[in-house]
Motif scaffolding. Structure first.
Motif, PDB file in Angstrom:
ATOM      1  N   SER A  85      44.423  51.763  46.717  1.00 58.32           N
ATOM      2  CA  SER A  85      44.865  50.389  46.940  1.00 58.32           C
ATOM      3  C   SER A  85      43.686  49.455  47.195  1.00 58.32           C
ATOM      4  O   SER A  85      43.615  48.339  46.673  1.00 58.32           O
ATOM      5  N   LEU A  86      42.756  49.937  47.984  1.00 53.24           N
ATOM      6  CA  LEU A  86      41.590  49.131  48.333  1.00 53.24           C
ATOM      7  C   LEU A  86      40.829  48.694  47.087  1.00 53.24           C
ATOM      8  O   LEU A  86      40.581  47.510  46.868  1.00 53.24           O
ATOM      9  N   SER A  89      42.904  46.401  44.625  1.00 52.03           N
ATOM     10  CA  SER A  89      43.113  45.011  45.005  1.00 52.03           C
ATOM     11  C   SER A  89      41.820  44.212  44.909  1.00 52.03           C
ATOM     12  O   SER A  89      41.841  43.021  44.639  1.00 52.03           O
ATOM     13  N   SER A  94      47.529  45.240  41.259  1.00 51.91           N
ATOM     14  CA  SER A  94      48.519  45.672  42.231  1.00 51.91           C
ATOM     15  C   SER A  94      48.777  47.156  42.065  1.00 51.91           C
ATOM     16  O   SER A  94      48.504  47.727  41.018  1.00 51.91           O
ATOM     17  N   MET A  95      49.335  47.750  43.101  1.00 48.44           N
ATOM     18  CA  MET A  95      49.607  49.185  43.078  1.00 48.44           C
ATOM     19  C   MET A  95      51.107  49.441  43.087  1.00 48.44           C
ATOM     20  O   MET A  95      51.799  49.066  44.020  1.00 48.44           O
ATOM     21  N   LEU A  96      51.591  50.062  42.026  1.00 53.69           N
ATOM     22  CA  LEU A  96      52.980  50.489  41.963  1.00 53.69           C
ATOM     23  C   LEU A  96      53.038  51.945  42.389  1.00 53.69           C
ATOM     24  O   LEU A  96      52.139  52.715  42.065  1.00 53.69           O
TER      25      LEU A  96
END
Lengths: 339, 339
Positions: A85-86, A89, A94-96
DNA sequence: ATCCATGATGTAATCGATTGCAGGAGGTGG
DNA sequence: CCACCTCCTGCAATCGATTACATCATGGAT
C-alpha cells in the motif's frame, strides 16, 4: 458545492481551454509560467479534483492494483499489505483487495479484474492456485501484469518476490546444531505448497550437510495453521525416539505446537526446543517468546509493489528484474535452549 | 486476443447496435428473446468484458468502496474485512483499502477518494480521526456515503455498525462476579477512544450495580496493544491491594498482560483471572486459552457493507437504518477461574 | 524584409458504455 | 381501414480528461 467541478469549470474560471488546464496538471513544463499560475489558482478556488473514471478511460489504465490473498484472516499478510500500500500510494495507485477463495466461490475469474480494466496488475500472495487458473493467467497480454509475492508457482515464468527460504531454513538448522541439538525434527507445511517444499528440501539438505541423524517420522506433516501445530505436537509425543528440537514451518504452527505441549504438561524449551519461521508480531510476546526466522514483510511488500509498477510502466523492458529475494535473519528467543 | 473486445465488436458480431448489446447486459427484459440469445452468444464468443472505467464514467459511480483502517497490521480487522468484501463483491463492488495513518502521512485527504470518483462510499474502522478530518467529511454531499464500523465518533450523525460494547462489558463483570471475584480491575484503552470509553463506563456502572469495591488504581490505563498489557501487568504487580480478576479492553492487551505475568512468575488464572474482549482467532490457542467476549466480526463486516450499499443506492431514503448493533457473547476458557 | 524554428495555446477527436428520444413493426379496437 | 398503443431497436448525445494536430505569435538568422 455539492457538485464537484470539472476541467471545463476550471478552464472557464482561468479563461483558457481544457487542454491547457490538463497540461498544467499533467505536464506543467509545457505551459508558460504565467498561465500555469493562473490555472493553478483556478484549480485551487474551484476545489477541482480530477475525475479518475474519466482519466482511466482516456488513458486506458485503472491506476490501481489488485492484491490477492489466500485468506484475509491470516495476520501474516498484514505487514506485507502495508508495504504494498505504501509504495502504491506513493505512485498514485490504489490498492484493491480480494481473497482467492472468495473470488473463486463467487464464480468470478481473476483475469476479469484485468480484462475489465478494474486493475492494471495484480500481486498474488497465494501460490496454491488451480492449474487451470494459472494457465488462464499466462495469456500473453497479462503475463507482464502479474507478480507473485511470498509464494510463487513452480515452472512458470511469472516474476516474483520472495524471502530467503532456503538460507533461513539452513540457518535455523545450523543454529539448533550449534547449541547442541543432534536430533532435529521438522513440522512441514501443506503438501504441494512451494514454501513448504523449499523449506523442507533445505532442511533435509542441511541435516545431511551436518551429518545429523535422519528419521522419516521426524518430518511431521502439517500446514500453516495453529491447529496443525497441535496435531504435530501429539505426533511428537507419540514418538519412541523423539527429536530434541523441532523446526516448524511457520510461527503459527510453532505456537500451536507449544500450546498443545503445554496442555500435555511438556515444557518448552526444557523438554524440546521449538522454533518457527516468519517472526510475526506475536512471536515476541508468546510464552515462551518464539525463536524464529524473521522475514522483512514490509520490505517484501514494498519491493513487490515497486517491481510491479516498474514492469507495468515499461512492459517491454526485458532488462527489468524478474525476481527479488528479501533477506531473512535469525531471531533467538526463549523457545529454544542449548542441550 | 491481446486486445479485449468492446461493445462495438459484440454489436458487429451480433448484427445489432451497441445500445441493444448494452441493454441485453443491463436490462435484459427490455429486449426480445431472439436478440437476447443472439447477443448473448456474440458476447460469449468474443469474450467480452465490460470496461469498468467507461461504465463508471457514464454512470457516475465507481462501483467500489474504500475501507479505512487505523492500522493494517492489526489482526483484529481481518474477519471484518472478509465480511465487508463478501457482501461488496456480491453486489459487484470492489474493495479498496487504505490506512488512515498512511493517507494522512502522504498528504492526501480522505474526501479525495470520494471527490475524485475513486470510491462511491467509505467504511471507516477508525474512530480516532482528527476533528478537522471529521468536519471535512460532514459536507452534505458526502455524509450519506460514509459509515463507521466498530468504532464511531461521538456527537456526529454518521451511521454506524457496532458491537454490544456495554452489554458485553457488563456480562464480563457479572461473570467474574458470579465465579466469586469481588475485587475486579480493568485495563482500559487509549484515552479518548470511543470503545475504551464505552467499555470503561459500562465497567464502572456494573461494578456499582453489583456493589463491588472500587479503587481508582484498579483502572489501569493502556491502549489496544500487547505492549500496553505488559505495562499494565507491571502496574498490577506493584499494587498493594490487588484485584483478583482483570478485565482487559482487548484480547491483545490480555495476552500482553498474561505474557508479562508469566515472565514475572505469576500464574494465570491461579494468581489472577484475566479476560479479554474480541475473541480473536488466537485467543483459543493462547496459553492459557483466553476467556473473552466474542464479537462477530464477520457479521459486523457484512452488515456494514450491506448498510452502506443500501444508503448509496437510495440516498434519500430517510427510513434507512442508521445504526446496527451486533450481538456479542461470553466465551469462557482457561484464563479465568473461580475464586 | 523574409523565412523558419520554437514555444504556447486552442480545437476537436477519442476512450467505451449508457440512455433519452425517435421511429418502425405489429397488433387491437372502433 | 384508420387511429392508437405496445414492444423492440437504433441514433446520437453524453460522462470528463487526454492528446495529436493545427494555429498563432515571437524572435533570431540570413
Amino acid at each position: 458545492m455539492s457538485k464537484t467541478s470539472t476541467l471545463q469549470d476550471v478552464a472557464r474560471v482561468a479563461g483558457v481551454s481544457t487542454a491547457t488546464v490538463s497540461r498544467v496538471l499533467s505536464h506543467p513544463d509545457m505551459v508558460s509560467e504565467a498561465t500555469r499560475i493562473r490555472v493553478s489558482n483556478a484549480v485551487e478556488v474551484s476545489g477541482y479534483r480530477v475525475n479518475r473514471a474519466a482519466r482511466n478511460l482516456r488513458t486506458q489504465r485503472a491506476h490501481s492494483v489488485l492484491v490477492l490473498l489466500p485468506d484475509l484472516a491470516n495476520p501474516f499478510f498484514s505487514a506485507i499489505l502495508e508495504g504494498i500500500s505504501l509504495n502504491l500510494s506513493r505512485k498514485g495507485y490504489s490498492m484493491l483487495i480480494a481473497s482467492t477463495k472468495q473470488v473463486h466461490d463467487s464464480g468470478e475469474r481473476l483475469i476479469d479484474y484485468l480484462d475489465d480494466a478494474r486493475a492494471d496488475g495484480m500481486i498474488i500472495l497465494d501460490g496454491g492456485l488451480d492449474a487451470e487458473v494459472i494457465s488462464s493467467l499466462k495469456v500473453a497480454a497479462h503475463s507482464t501484469r502479474i507478480l507473485f509475492a511470498c509464494e510463487w508457482v513452480n515452472e512458470t515464468e511469472f516474476p516474483s518476490v520472495r524471502s530467503e527460504n532456503r538460507r533461513g531454513t539452513k540457518a535455523a538448522v545450523r543454529y539448533l546444531h550449534d547449541i547442541g541439538h543432534r536430533k532435529i525434527g521438522h513440522v512441514t507445511g501443506p503438501e504441494g505448497n512451494v514454501l513448504m517444499q523449499a523449506r523442507k528440501e533445505a532442511f533435509v539438505q542441511e541435516i545431511i550437510a551436518l551429518g545429523l541423524e535422519q528419521q522419516p517420522e521426524w518430518l511431521i506433516p502439517g500446514d500453516f495453521s495453529l491447529a496443525a501445530g497441535c496435531v504435530a505436537a501429539k505426533a511428537w509425543i507419540a514418538l519412541e525416539n523423539r527429536p530434541t528440537a523441532m523446526f516448524c514451518v511457520s510461527d503459527q504452527v510453532a505456537m500451536g505446537f507449544i500450546s498443545e505441549m503445554s496442555r500435555r504438561n511438556f515444557k518448552v524449551p526444557e523438554d524440546v526446543s521449538v522454533m518457527g519461521f516468519d517472526d510475526i508480531d506475536l512471536a515476541e510476546q508468546f510464552i515462551p517468546p518464539l525463536t524464529s526466522i524473521r522475514q522483512d514483510r514490509l520490505l517484501l511488500g514494498q519491493t513487490a509493489a515497486t517491481m510491479l509498477l516498474e514492469r507495468l510502466e515499461s512492459p517491454d523492458d526485458a532488462g527489468a528484474e524478474h525476481m527479488a529475494i528479501i533477506p531473512v535473519s535469525l531471531i533467538v528467543r526463549g523457545s529454544t535452549a542449548a542441550l
